[in-house]
Design a protein around this motif. Structure first.
Motif, mmCIF file in Angstrom:
data_model
loop_
_atom_site.group_PDB
_atom_site.id
_atom_site.type_symbol
_atom_site.label_atom_id
_atom_site.label_comp_id
_atom_site.label_asym_id
_atom_site.label_seq_id
_atom_site.Cartn_x
_atom_site.Cartn_y
_atom_site.Cartn_z
ATOM 1 N N THR B 6 111.290 -112.589 -87.187
ATOM 2 C CA THR B 6 110.198 -113.368 -86.594
ATOM 3 C C THR B 6 109.057 -112.435 -86.191
ATOM 4 O OG1 THR B 6 111.918 -114.800 -85.723
ATOM 5 C CG2 THR B 6 109.694 -115.131 -84.877
ATOM 6 N N ASN B 8 108.232 -109.839 -87.498
ATOM 7 C CA ASN B 8 107.544 -109.394 -88.708
ATOM 8 C C ASN B 8 106.612 -110.461 -89.289
ATOM 9 O OD1 ASN B 8 107.502 -108.510 -91.828
ATOM 10 N ND2 ASN B 8 107.970 -106.757 -90.515
ATOM 11 N N LEU B 9 106.762 -111.694 -88.824
ATOM 12 C CA LEU B 9 105.965 -112.786 -89.392
ATOM 13 C C LEU B 9 104.854 -113.256 -88.462
ATOM 14 C CD1 LEU B 9 108.890 -114.890 -90.902
ATOM 15 C CD2 LEU B 9 107.313 -113.412 -92.127
ATOM 16 N N LEU B 10 104.830 -112.724 -87.242
ATOM 17 C CA LEU B 10 103.833 -113.185 -86.268
ATOM 18 C C LEU B 10 102.719 -112.158 -86.114
ATOM 19 C CD1 LEU B 10 106.209 -114.534 -83.448
ATOM 20 C CD2 LEU B 10 105.069 -115.853 -85.253
ATOM 21 N N ALA B 11 101.493 -112.651 -86.162
ATOM 22 C CA ALA B 11 100.336 -111.785 -85.937
ATOM 23 C C ALA B 11 99.523 -112.377 -84.798
ATOM 24 C CB ALA B 11 99.485 -111.704 -87.204
ATOM 25 N N PHE B 22 98.307 -106.790 -86.215
ATOM 26 C CA PHE B 22 99.697 -106.815 -86.617
ATOM 27 C C PHE B 22 100.135 -105.389 -86.899
ATOM 28 C CE2 PHE B 22 102.941 -106.684 -89.851
ATOM 29 C CZ PHE B 22 103.878 -107.576 -89.370
#
Lengths: 480, 123
Positions: B6, B8-11, B22
């Motif tokens: 997760t 790694n997928l949130l900016a 990120f």
């Protein structure tokens, strides 16, 4: 190639075929839809390549009660028996010494014991020599009489017996084992639920529409109390959930603000876990709920697109759950002020504004096109006003590369909700959607206004028509 | 919860915060380890979606240095096991994620990250 008789549960007629097709696609086999298929009838005969396919359907379709190897059908027993005699090669092997039982069932009419016996005796030409075993027979032969719906007419005992629309006969292949999941996911027995939780049967049907299976990643952008997370995870998928309102996902046990310090001290660790995680643990799928995040999907932090195999959601209609997005209502005209440093560790609650359903639906499709992998599916409910619904309503929210593959109505009377399944047919990549205001485009002259537009307003007016008499007030089952 | 997949997928999605937003920096994190089901197909399929360097950094920060600095072209079982552990079995229960650019703090409480933006941060 063999024919199979599918006996459907008597519910959700419009969901029957989409579910069959989805489960067939999930298991990579073709399901030819018979030309004369009438989904309102609870019996249907399908031709399948392999017996295994029929079994797969029975094990996964929520709406299948049982699957039979099909032998014969007829509007009279004469016709049925004639066909059954012709099908002798299919059942002959069971005649010498296989234990068996016969069952006779009626649809829309119960069949008295005496008549059941009579029907069974008329099959005596099949000459089953094995022993009769009512408890654990090796084969079960089923005969079904489908009567026409007589609701509203009183019927004298035994009146119309034998005067059926059609009868079907076959050998039981597999009971529909997926139906028992409805009990397992019963909301009343769930450790955590809310007033917007989706009923178990529908949550399971939705999960099947997503083709949930191990290794897939599925996202619910309005996860709420997690109803669909449990069912999709049950089928093996990994699930992400987000919601603008974190309290929905946490529930009371999980709140950890200062005033609840005392409460915290008496709660065990397990009780402090977010509500969704407690219910997920109850179903043994805790590890498949990857994460729950608090955010407004119109202001989402996803770093990239094309991540999910499916998006499943029951968006807020603005009736029970307010449909909200970040921002302020325009009319107030409050200037944006920088957020104040928080006095304590109370979470900051940003202002929200209503989110019109027609806008939300259109945005959801564009968002799904961005976030879904090619071939991925968007499965969601859209409430509509029964009298005003037109098929083009669904098209008002589509965008290029997204195609409706199923649209099933759950009818509550004056209103209903449609389970819409949309497939991403394009392989093209798209930029993240901007969720700009739809205010102007909706007012283009001549543009079709869908029946779900301003659903909230119509709901609270009791679906009265603008002119003329009010639509009969219906008690609604669920306001979502 | 807040597994590294997760993270790694949130900016950071604050208005106009579009560069260097990120990966979010982990701060004061409390960890928990929980076993998850291993699925090699999922891992292989999801690898192209990952920002590898960010993943390796985050893993190091929470004390796991089992991943190679560059994503391998050929994946073997041992690599997949390590990747599985890093992506799915390390949970951040408390703490925060901070945007390296605008310094917005996204708090994590009871495993749920609060990614809501303030009024002045949205478009």
């Amino acid at each position: 190639m063999s024919q199979y008789l599918i006996v459907f549960a008597q519910a959700h007629e419009e969901f029957r075929l989409p579910e069959l097709l989805s489960v067939a696609e999930l298991h990579h086999f073709d399901l030819a839809v018979p030309d004369d298929l009438d989904v309102t009838r609870p019996f249907a005969v399908f031709t399948l390549d392999k017996e295994e396919h029929a079994r797969l359907l029975a094990r996964r379709c929520i709406l299948i009660k049982s699957v039979y190897e099909f032998y014969a059908r007829g509007t009279t027993y004469e016709e049925l028996h004639q066909q059954n005699k012709a099908a002798r090669p299919k059942w002959e092997k069971y005649t010498p010494d296989t234990s068996f039982k016969f069952v006779v069932n009626g649809y829309n009419q119960s069949i008295p014991k005496a008549r059941q016996r009579e029907v069974i005796e008329n099959f005596s030409y099949m000459d089953f020599l094995g022993k009769i075993d009512l408890k654990t027979p090796e084969v079960t032969m089923g005969c079904f009489e489908e009567y026409r719906d007589t609701v509203g007419n009183t019927r004298h005992k035994h009146e119309g017996d034998g005067n059926f629309r059609e009868a079907f006969f076959g050998r039981l292949l597999e009971e529909g084992t997926a139906r028992s999941l409805i009990k397992k996911f019963d909301v009343k027995k769930r450790l955590y639920f809310g007033n917007t939780s989706m009923e178990a049967e529908i949550s399971l049907l939705m999960a099947n529409q997503t083709l949930a299976s191990p290794g897939k990643v599925i996202y619910d952008p309005f996860v709420g109390t997690g109803s669909m997370a449990y069912t999709t995870a049950h089928f093996g998928a990994l699930v992400f959930g987000s919601d603008i309102d974190g309290r929905q996902m946490r529930g009371k046990g999980g709140i950890s603000n200062i005033s609840d310090k005392l409460l915290d001290s008496v709660l065990t660790d397990a009780e402090q876990r977010p509500g969704i995680m407690r219910a997920a643990a109850q179903y043994g799928v805790e590890q498949r709920v990857i994460d729950l995040c608090t955010f407004d999907v119109t202001q989402n932090p996803w770093r990239c697109g094309e991540m999910f195999d499916a998006i499943i959601t029951d968006p807020p209609y603005g009736v029970r759950a307010g449909a909200k997005r970040l921002g302020r209502k325009k009319e107030r005209g409050m200037p944006a002020v920088p957020s104040q440093p928080r006095p304590d560790d109370q979470p900051y609650i940003p202002p929200t504004k209503p989110y019109e359903l027609a806008d939300l639906a259109a945005d959801l499709v564009v968002l799904a096109r961005y976030l879904l992998k090619p071939g991925g599916r968007l499965v969601f409910f859209l409430p509509t006003v029964t009298d005003e619904y037109r098929e083009v309503d669904i098209n008002t929210m589509l965008c290029g590369g997204m195609e409706v593959i199923a649209n099933s109505l759950q009818d509550f009377g004056a209103w209903g909700r449609r389970l819409v399944t949309i497939r991403k047919t394009t392989c093209e990549s798209f930029p993240p959607p901007t969720f700009e205001s739809h205010a102007e485009e909706g007012e283009v002259e001549g543009a079709h206004i869908p029946a779900h537009k301003d659903f909230r307003g119509k709901y609270f007016q009791g679906f009265k028509k603008e002119f003329g008499t009010p639509v009969e007030a219906e008690r609604t089952q669920d306001g979502g | 919860m807040v597994r590294l997949i997760t993270h790694n997928l949130l900016a950071c999605h604050v208005k106009r915060c579009t560069t260097n937003n990120f990966p979010l920096q982990l701060k004061d994190v409390q960890l928990a380890l929980r076993e998850a089901e291993f699925n090699a197909d999922f891992l292989r399929g999801f690898m192209p979606r990952l920002e590898w360097t960010a993943l390796v950094q985050a893993a190091c920060q929470v004390g796991d240095d089992s991943l190679p600095l560059e994503a391998p072209e050929m994946v073997d079982d041992e690599f997949l096991k390590n990747l599985h552990h890093v992506l799915l079995e390390i949970h951040i229960e408390e703490g925060a994620m901070v945007c390296p650019n605008c310094q917005h703090v996204y708090p994590i409480s009871n495993g749920i990250p609060n990614m809501l933006l303030a009024e002045n941060e949205i478009g």
